[in-house]
Scaffold this active site. Structure first.
Site, PDB file in Angstrom:
ATOM      1  CG  ASN A  76      -1.819   1.147   1.233  1.00  0.00           C
ATOM      2  OD1 ASN A  76      -1.671   2.073   0.660  1.00  0.00           O
ATOM      3  ND2 ASN A  76      -2.735   1.191   2.234  1.00  0.00           N
ATOM      4  NE  ARG A  99      -4.516   3.784  -1.616  1.00  0.00           N
ATOM      5  CZ  ARG A  99      -3.873   4.791  -1.134  1.00  0.00           C
ATOM      6  NH1 ARG A  99      -2.765   5.010  -0.695  1.00  0.00           N
ATOM      7  NH2 ARG A  99      -4.696   5.704  -1.295  1.00  0.00           N
ATOM      8  CG  HIS A 116      -8.375   7.838   0.719  1.00  0.00           C
ATOM      9  ND1 HIS A 116      -8.297   9.390   1.041  1.00  0.00           N
ATOM     10  CD2 HIS A 116      -7.094   7.734   0.159  1.00  0.00           C
ATOM     11  CE1 HIS A 116      -7.081   9.773   0.892  1.00  0.00           C
ATOM     12  NE2 HIS A 116      -6.466   9.017   0.666  1.00  0.00           N
ATOM     13  NE  ARG A 149      -3.194  14.500  -3.633  1.00  0.00           N
ATOM     14  CZ  ARG A 149      -3.202  13.365  -2.882  1.00  0.00           C
ATOM     15  NH1 ARG A 149      -4.046  13.496  -1.882  1.00  0.00           N
ATOM     16  NH2 ARG A 149      -2.668  12.469  -3.613  1.00  0.00           N
ATOM     17  CD  GLU A 185      -5.964   2.333   3.118  1.00  0.00           C
ATOM     18  OE1 GLU A 185      -6.363   2.834   2.077  1.00  0.00           O
ATOM     19  OE2 GLU A 185      -5.214   2.856   3.856  1.00  0.00           O
TER      20      GLU A 185
END
Length: 398
Positions: A7, A94, A183, A242, A385
């Protein structure tokens, strides 16, 4: 069946090795602050009740270097967990952006890699990193199946009125311009955990994923119905580097009056903004240190970050027509009690009331940090995840 999950985030690599279908990993680790001063690796091997932790510090230039060091830890030394690369049956990756091409777990082929490459411009901090890690894994685990799990898949249930932009149809029909959301693996996992914890399949949940990248998702009865990230992962919340939502007129202004190129604007909004641009660092821990020193820029960065989250809580309460629970997850969501408190303050009109002591005492696992009389549950749920990716890979063959 040994499944290695990779990931890769914009400045980190999380990994776990599973002997599926067992949920507990054989080993796990984190490569953090990639490309940032203070890089380190924390690698844990689980031997029954014992956990052996190996830590290594030293500047890590990029994700390729980080992943190569991880692979060395897996296969060398007294704590090695595989005898050879051939022990790995599948590597689950991922991948942030799948466009409209991918809506589920996908075996990686040259054609799939080319599609991932075509989407670089939509996820400039992640898809190039994801592809690089795929290529390194292909070389190292040449006999393993390589599988891509796309962040966009969970959001395929978003209705058209939420995923379409108010621009002429041709831009959607011919160019696929729409909200994709990201996500998804994390939002899917924590919302399923919340539904099980609440014992409430018919539920209205707002999932808040706060890491270097940040997003929120409105989830009704286990399905995504709206999300803050859109065509690319730039929109919505304030993030590590960001900007999140910004008036497009700012872009026009910088092009017309300051001579900015599109490449410069992409770098500005994706890599030089957010916490870094306002507060001086992309890492929330660094920002907290600056706040404690009274740094006004860092204080403003924290305020912007929390305010944007609160605004979307209000918006998604309207979308869902109520809230049963809000979920905090990922690095900042799980570890920054002050941010959780700032987000939940002055939301009593929505029935969101935090137990400040319970919030301060949080130390892991799924926990309700709301007051007993709070109409809305406030849950901290560690995301996993990696297990979600492993499970989706495993399901391809079982």
């Amino acid at each position: 069946m040994n499944i290695l999950v990779i990931n890769s985030g914009s400045s980190s690599i999380k990994y776990q090795l599973f002997k599926m279908p067992v949920k507990s990993p054989v080993c796990s680790g984190l490569v953090e602050r990639i490309g940032i001063e203070g890089s380190f690796i924390k690698h844990s091997v689980y031997k029954g009740e014992e956990k052996v932790v190996l830590e290594k510090s030293g500047f890590i230039l990029d994700h390729a270097e980080g992943l190569k060091q991880v692979l060395f830890l897996l296969s060398e030394g007294e704590n090695a967990v595989i005898a050879s690369p051939d022990d790995i049956a599948a590597v689950g990756h991922r991948v942030v952006h799948g466009g409209e091409h991918f809506s589920g777990p996908t075996l990686i082929t040259p054609e799939v890699k080319e599609e991932i490459r075509k989407l670089f411009s939509l996820a400039p901090l992640h898809n190039p990193v994801n592809l690089k890690c795929i290529e390194v894994a292909e070389e190292t685990f040449s006999q393993a199946k390589q599988v891509a799990i796309f962040d966009t898949a969970f959001h395929q249930t978003i209705p058209q009125q939420a995923f379409r932009y108010a621009i002429p149809d041709q831009y959607y029909n011919k160019e696929g311009i729409r909200v994709y959301g990201f996500h998804g693996t994390s939002h899917k996992y924590v919302s399923e955990q919340a539904i099980q914890y609440l014992d409430k399949k018919e539920s209205k949940i707002i999932s808040i994923h706060l890491g270097n990248g940040c997003s929120m998702t409105a989830i009704k009865d286990g399905k995504s119905v709206d999300t803050t990230m859109g065509f690319g992962p730039l929109s919505g919340l304030v993030m590590g580097t960001r900007s999140g939502d910004i008036d497009p007129s700012v872009i026009f202004h910088l092009i017309e009056h300051s001579g900015y190129s599109l490449s410069q604007l992409s770098t500005l909004f994706n890599k030089q903004s957010g916490l870094l641009g306002v507060g001086g660092s992309s890492d929330m821990r660094d920002i907290r240190k600056l706040v404690n020193e009274g740094n006004e820029a860092a204080i403003l960065a924290i305020q912007l970050y929390a305010y944007r989250i609160k605004k979307f809580i209000g918006a998604y309460a309207a979308v869902l027509n109520g809230i049963d629970a809000i979920l905090f997850t990922a690095g900042v969501g799980e570890n920054d009690k002050d941010m959780r408190a700032a987000v939940c303050s002055e939301l009593s009109y929505l029935g969101i009331e935090m137990d400040i002591q319970s919030n301060s005492d949080y130390s892991g696992g799924i926990k309700d940090i709301s007051l007993d009389n709070s109409k809305v549950k406030i849950l901290v749920i560690p995301t996993n995840e990696e297990y979600e990716i492993a499970q989706q890979c495993y399901n391809l063959w079982n």
